[in-house]
Design a protein around this motif. Sequence first.
Motif, PDB file in Angstrom:
ATOM      1  N   THR A 150       6.592   3.273  10.293  1.00  0.00           N
ATOM      2  CA  THR A 150       5.608   4.282   9.878  1.00  0.00           C
ATOM      3  C   THR A 150       4.181   3.712   9.891  1.00  0.00           C
ATOM      4  O   THR A 150       3.219   4.415   9.571  1.00  0.00           O
ATOM      5  CB  THR A 150       5.885   4.792   8.439  1.00  0.00           C
ATOM      6  OG1 THR A 150       5.745   3.664   7.546  1.00  0.00           O
ATOM      7  CG2 THR A 150       7.260   5.393   8.287  1.00  0.00           C
ATOM      8  N   ARG A 180       3.112   1.448   7.846  1.00  0.00           N
ATOM      9  CA  ARG A 180       2.691   1.054   6.479  1.00  0.00           C
ATOM     10  C   ARG A 180       3.658  -0.013   5.957  1.00  0.00           C
ATOM     11  O   ARG A 180       4.484   0.253   5.070  1.00  0.00           O
ATOM     12  CB  ARG A 180       2.683   2.262   5.550  1.00  0.00           C
ATOM     13  CG  ARG A 180       1.831   3.402   6.091  1.00  0.00           C
ATOM     14  CD  ARG A 180       1.708   4.496   5.073  1.00  0.00           C
ATOM     15  NE  ARG A 180       0.715   4.156   4.056  1.00  0.00           N
ATOM     16  CZ  ARG A 180       0.639   4.733   2.866  1.00  0.00           C
ATOM     17  NH1 ARG A 180       1.499   5.647   2.518  1.00  0.00           N
ATOM     18  NH2 ARG A 180      -0.297   4.381   2.010  1.00  0.00           N
ATOM     19  N   ALA A 191      -5.688  -3.095   0.478  1.00  0.00           N
ATOM     20  CA  ALA A 191      -4.769  -2.064   0.992  1.00  0.00           C
ATOM     21  C   ALA A 191      -3.558  -2.664   1.708  1.00  0.00           C
ATOM     22  O   ALA A 191      -2.494  -2.045   1.756  1.00  0.00           O
ATOM     23  CB  ALA A 191      -5.524  -1.129   1.926  1.00  0.00           C
ATOM     24  N   THR A 193       1.127  -4.674  -0.754  1.00  0.00           N
ATOM     25  CA  THR A 193       1.869  -3.591  -1.433  1.00  0.00           C
ATOM     26  C   THR A 193       2.595  -4.095  -2.675  1.00  0.00           C
ATOM     27  O   THR A 193       3.051  -3.306  -3.494  1.00  0.00           O
ATOM     28  CB  THR A 193       2.906  -2.952  -0.481  1.00  0.00           C
ATOM     29  OG1 THR A 193       3.836  -3.963  -0.067  1.00  0.00           O
ATOM     30  CG2 THR A 193       2.237  -2.349   0.735  1.00  0.00           C
ATOM     31  N   SER A 198       1.141  -0.269  -9.785  1.00  0.00           N
ATOM     32  CA  SER A 198       1.902   0.227  -8.623  1.00  0.00           C
ATOM     33  C   SER A 198       2.268  -0.889  -7.645  1.00  0.00           C
ATOM     34  O   SER A 198       3.017  -0.676  -6.703  1.00  0.00           O
ATOM     35  CB  SER A 198       1.118   1.321  -7.899  1.00  0.00           C
ATOM     36  OG  SER A 198      -0.056   0.772  -7.334  1.00  0.00           O
ATOM     37  N   GLN A 232       7.501   1.829  -0.426  1.00  0.00           N
ATOM     38  CA  GLN A 232       7.925   3.200  -0.083  1.00  0.00           C
ATOM     39  C   GLN A 232       7.216   4.220  -0.962  1.00  0.00           C
ATOM     40  O   GLN A 232       6.916   5.324  -0.526  1.00  0.00           O
ATOM     41  CB  GLN A 232       9.448   3.345  -0.282  1.00  0.00           C
ATOM     42  CG  GLN A 232      10.268   2.636   0.783  1.00  0.00           C
ATOM     43  CD  GLN A 232      11.742   2.512   0.401  1.00  0.00           C
ATOM     44  OE1 GLN A 232      12.075   2.472  -0.786  1.00  0.00           O
ATOM     45  NE2 GLN A 232      12.604   2.431   1.390  1.00  0.00           N
ATOM     46  N   ASN A 233       6.991   3.834  -2.230  1.00  0.00           N
ATOM     47  CA  ASN A 233       6.420   4.786  -3.195  1.00  0.00           C
ATOM     48  C   ASN A 233       4.922   4.607  -3.407  1.00  0.00           C
ATOM     49  O   ASN A 233       4.375   5.123  -4.376  1.00  0.00           O
ATOM     50  CB  ASN A 233       7.122   4.628  -4.549  1.00  0.00           C
ATOM     51  CG  ASN A 233       8.598   4.944  -4.436  1.00  0.00           C
ATOM     52  OD1 ASN A 233       8.979   5.796  -3.652  1.00  0.00           O
ATOM     53  ND2 ASN A 233       9.430   4.227  -5.174  1.00  0.00           N
ATOM     54  N   ARG A 234       4.268   3.820  -2.534  1.00  0.00           N
ATOM     55  CA  ARG A 234       2.847   3.532  -2.766  1.00  0.00           C
ATOM     56  C   ARG A 234       2.038   4.826  -2.753  1.00  0.00           C
ATOM     57  O   ARG A 234       2.325   5.754  -1.985  1.00  0.00           O
ATOM     58  CB  ARG A 234       2.314   2.547  -1.729  1.00  0.00           C
ATOM     59  CG  ARG A 234       2.122   3.164  -0.352  1.00  0.00           C
ATOM     60  CD  ARG A 234       2.063   2.134   0.722  1.00  0.00           C
ATOM     61  NE  ARG A 234       0.772   1.472   0.749  1.00  0.00           N
ATOM     62  CZ  ARG A 234       0.374   0.661   1.724  1.00  0.00           C
ATOM     63  NH1 ARG A 234       1.165   0.360   2.725  1.00  0.00           N
ATOM     64  NH2 ARG A 234      -0.804   0.109   1.697  1.00  0.00           N
ATOM     65  N   PRO A 235       1.016   4.853  -3.603  1.00  0.00           N
ATOM     66  CA  PRO A 235       0.163   6.053  -3.629  1.00  0.00           C
ATOM     67  C   PRO A 235      -0.506   6.226  -2.260  1.00  0.00           C
ATOM     68  O   PRO A 235      -0.859   5.244  -1.618  1.00  0.00           O
ATOM     69  CB  PRO A 235      -0.866   5.741  -4.703  1.00  0.00           C
ATOM     70  CG  PRO A 235      -0.355   4.545  -5.446  1.00  0.00           C
ATOM     71  CD  PRO A 235       0.588   3.826  -4.549  1.00  0.00           C
ATOM     72  N   ALA A 236      -0.670   7.462  -1.811  1.00  0.00           N
ATOM     73  CA  ALA A 236      -1.234   7.721  -0.464  1.00  0.00           C
ATOM     74  C   ALA A 236      -2.660   7.212  -0.365  1.00  0.00           C
ATOM     75  O   ALA A 236      -3.364   7.144  -1.344  1.00  0.00           O
ATOM     76  CB  ALA A 236      -1.197   9.208  -0.192  1.00  0.00           C
TER      77      ALA A 236
END
Length: 289
Positions: free
Chosen positions: A29, A31, A89, A92, A116, A285-289
């Motif tokens: 993806t 990311r 960024a 993660t 996060s 997988q759950n990182r804030p957009a």
Amino acid sequence: MSAVLLDGHAIASELLARVKADAQALRDTGRPAHLAALIAGHAGASEVYLKNQKKACAEAGIGFEIRQLPDTVTEADAIAEVRRLGADAKVTGIILHQPFPAHIDERRVREALEPSKDVESMTPANFGRLVMGRFAIAPSTASAALELARRARPDMTGLECVIVGHSEIVGKPLALLLLQSARNSPTVTTCHIATRDLKFHTSRADLLFVAAGVPGLLKKDMVKPGATVIDIGINRVKGADGKMRIVGDADPAVAEVAGHLTPVPGGVGPITVAVLLRNTVELAQNRPA
Ligand code: NAD
């Protein structure tokens, strides 16, 4: 009687196969998961752990970097570095390797960690979620120890469970994880350096976790016959041949009385790394957009 050894490598391989697939999906993806390990001063006992993390991340397809700070780093600079990683960024997940040099208050550094990206669930917000049973990931060593214990004791309802060690990274979160179920938890006693009669507690445990960092602390006469013993200790000692080797907190003779025992090395250690990577992938997988 000779204890059945609980093989951590086999369980770690199962976990890592899933982590690898998830890490690939994240790369697809655009990311990818990327773990940063922050360390201040000499790595000490963390050295083995760091080396294993680096190797495991490479094998799983997770980015990894070490941010090494000098042992003279000020608390303010360590906090600033943690904040920089939190704002980066590419990063993660972040793991703080403790202990920090004595002049630094570890809790303050931990408080600066971006929740996060907190792969060890050690920030006040994430630790609070653990207390309330509303968490996505849990501290890796405690999770790994529990994962192994479940293989020997799938049903822990009402068992006498004793933990030796009450650190914030191992003993306390382990007690919280064991107490998650409203109806099916074991009865948990946590011992520590001030415990008056350690043997009194350990010798009545069906399920015994040792995480004191004291080689051979747990002797065979301190263990109930047939008990499940999860040895979390990782201690470097000099053997009779003068070579350094890794031993746990349980004396080898414990294997003569325990029903199940985790070897050191090769028990909790490999699973801890696998759980850390699983946590890293889940946060990515759950990182804030
Ligand atoms: P720590 O020094 O922060 O805490 C040690 C705990 O043991 C404290 O609660 C202390 O009160 C207690 N203790 C010490 N001596 C004792 C004694 N004689 N009797 C009763 N209690 C005693 O250590 P930690 O970070 O929690 O680590 C504990 C052990 O686990 C170490 O050997 C460490 O290397 C190991 N560890 C293993 C993993 C893994 O992946 N398997 C991960 C983290 C830590």
